[in-house]
Design a protein around this motif. Sequence first.
Motif, PDB file in Angstrom:
ATOM      1  N   SER A  80     -13.362  15.972 -14.533  1.00  0.00           N
ATOM      2  CA  SER A  80     -12.580  15.224 -14.461  1.00  0.00           C
ATOM      3  C   SER A  80     -12.192  13.965 -13.330  1.00  0.00           C
ATOM      4  CB  SER A  80     -10.898  15.887 -14.912  1.00  0.00           C
ATOM      5  OG  SER A  80     -11.147  16.680 -16.072  1.00  0.00           O
ATOM      6  N   VAL A  81     -13.129  13.877 -12.723  1.00  0.00           N
ATOM      7  CA  VAL A  81     -12.894  12.915 -11.587  1.00  0.00           C
ATOM      8  C   VAL A  81     -13.146  11.497 -11.771  1.00  0.00           C
ATOM      9  CG1 VAL A  81     -14.295  12.185  -9.340  1.00  0.00           C
ATOM     10  CG2 VAL A  81     -14.129  14.563  -9.766  1.00  0.00           C
ATOM     11  N   THR A  82     -12.257  10.877 -11.328  1.00  0.00           N
ATOM     12  CA  THR A  82     -12.267   9.130 -11.722  1.00  0.00           C
ATOM     13  C   THR A  82     -12.373   8.646 -10.204  1.00  0.00           C
ATOM     14  OG1 THR A  82      -9.832   9.181 -11.575  1.00  0.00           O
ATOM     15  CG2 THR A  82     -10.847   9.107 -13.725  1.00  0.00           C
ATOM     16  N   ARG A  83     -12.723   7.262 -10.141  1.00  0.00           N
ATOM     17  CA  ARG A  83     -12.922   6.591  -8.995  1.00  0.00           C
ATOM     18  C   ARG A  83     -12.146   5.087  -9.025  1.00  0.00           C
ATOM     19  NH1 ARG A  83     -18.436   3.983  -6.877  1.00  0.00           N
ATOM     20  NH2 ARG A  83     -17.640   2.857  -5.107  1.00  0.00           N
ATOM     21  N   ASP A  84     -11.644   5.042  -7.855  1.00  0.00           N
ATOM     22  CA  ASP A  84     -10.903   3.520  -7.938  1.00  0.00           C
ATOM     23  C   ASP A  84     -11.233   2.999  -6.853  1.00  0.00           C
ATOM     24  OD1 ASP A  84      -8.786   4.659  -6.092  1.00  0.00           O
ATOM     25  OD2 ASP A  84      -7.264   4.471  -7.756  1.00  0.00           O
ATOM     26  N   PHE A  85     -10.817   1.680  -6.450  1.00  0.00           N
ATOM     27  CA  PHE A  85     -11.005   0.924  -5.176  1.00  0.00           C
ATOM     28  C   PHE A  85      -9.362   0.612  -4.708  1.00  0.00           C
ATOM     29  CE2 PHE A  85     -11.615  -2.655  -2.512  1.00  0.00           C
ATOM     30  CZ  PHE A  85     -12.391  -2.156  -1.395  1.00  0.00           C
ATOM     31  N   LYS A  86      -9.176   0.863  -3.621  1.00  0.00           N
ATOM     32  CA  LYS A  86      -7.716   0.754  -2.987  1.00  0.00           C
ATOM     33  C   LYS A  86      -7.806  -0.447  -2.216  1.00  0.00           C
ATOM     34  CE  LYS A  86      -3.235   2.473  -2.731  1.00  0.00           C
ATOM     35  NZ  LYS A  86      -2.442   2.332  -3.927  1.00  0.00           N
ATOM     36  N   THR A  87      -7.530  -1.740  -2.844  1.00  0.00           N
ATOM     37  CA  THR A  87      -7.691  -3.095  -2.178  1.00  0.00           C
ATOM     38  C   THR A  87      -7.100  -3.069  -0.662  1.00  0.00           C
ATOM     39  OG1 THR A  87      -8.054  -3.877  -4.237  1.00  0.00           O
ATOM     40  CG2 THR A  87      -7.652  -5.385  -2.498  1.00  0.00           C
ATOM     41  N   GLU A  88      -5.838  -2.717  -0.747  1.00  0.00           N
ATOM     42  CA  GLU A  88      -5.078  -3.035   0.415  1.00  0.00           C
ATOM     43  C   GLU A  88      -5.823  -2.134   1.626  1.00  0.00           C
ATOM     44  OE1 GLU A  88      -2.425  -0.505  -2.353  1.00  0.00           O
ATOM     45  OE2 GLU A  88      -3.904  -2.226  -2.365  1.00  0.00           O
TER      46      GLU A  88
ATOM     47  N   ALA B 287     -11.077  12.653  -2.256  1.00  0.00           N
ATOM     48  CA  ALA B 287     -11.936  12.228  -1.111  1.00  0.00           C
ATOM     49  C   ALA B 287     -11.827  10.737  -1.097  1.00  0.00           C
ATOM     50  CB  ALA B 287     -13.585  12.301  -1.583  1.00  0.00           C
ATOM     51  N   ALA B 288     -12.199  10.305   0.115  1.00  0.00           N
ATOM     52  CA  ALA B 288     -11.979   8.668   0.313  1.00  0.00           C
ATOM     53  C   ALA B 288     -13.344   8.373   0.958  1.00  0.00           C
ATOM     54  CB  ALA B 288     -10.993   8.360   0.542  1.00  0.00           C
ATOM     55  N   ILE B 289     -13.837   7.300   0.355  1.00  0.00           N
ATOM     56  CA  ILE B 289     -15.104   6.763   1.418  1.00  0.00           C
ATOM     57  C   ILE B 289     -14.498   5.100   1.700  1.00  0.00           C
ATOM     58  CG2 ILE B 289     -17.419   6.036   1.385  1.00  0.00           C
ATOM     59  CD1 ILE B 289     -18.018   8.091  -0.547  1.00  0.00           C
TER      60      ILE B 289
END
Length: 122
Positions: A15-23, A37-39
């Motif tokens: 159930s993992v999703t990924r997004d990109f936090k622009t700010e 997790a965050a890269i």
Amino acid sequence: MKHKWIEDYLMTKNSVTRDFKTEWQWHRFLIMDKMFAAICVDKDGRNIITLKSEPSLGLSLRNQYSCIRPGYYMNKSHWNSVDLNGDVPDEVLKEMINQSYQLVLSSLSKSVQKEMLDRQKM
């Protein structure tokens, strides 16, 4: 980044999703909209992964590896950031990822956890 396998490994979790936090310029990995997790690239230009951990384990790892630091822009006792060009062995990094996933998963309600398990069985 020497750990090219990390993103694939993160996405193998249920159930993992990924997004990109622009700010923030962060690639976030989420379970039901909760980050585990965050890269990103830190202010010093290092590629890092930030993971949740038990406070005592996080402190122990920071004492053992100089490239593990308190969480970048996160709660410093519950999150750790790992310089991905550092000397942390892949197995240790996998265990950190697993623990982060489990900690966030266990914070979800029992009904949500059951729903995730049921989806996994399909």
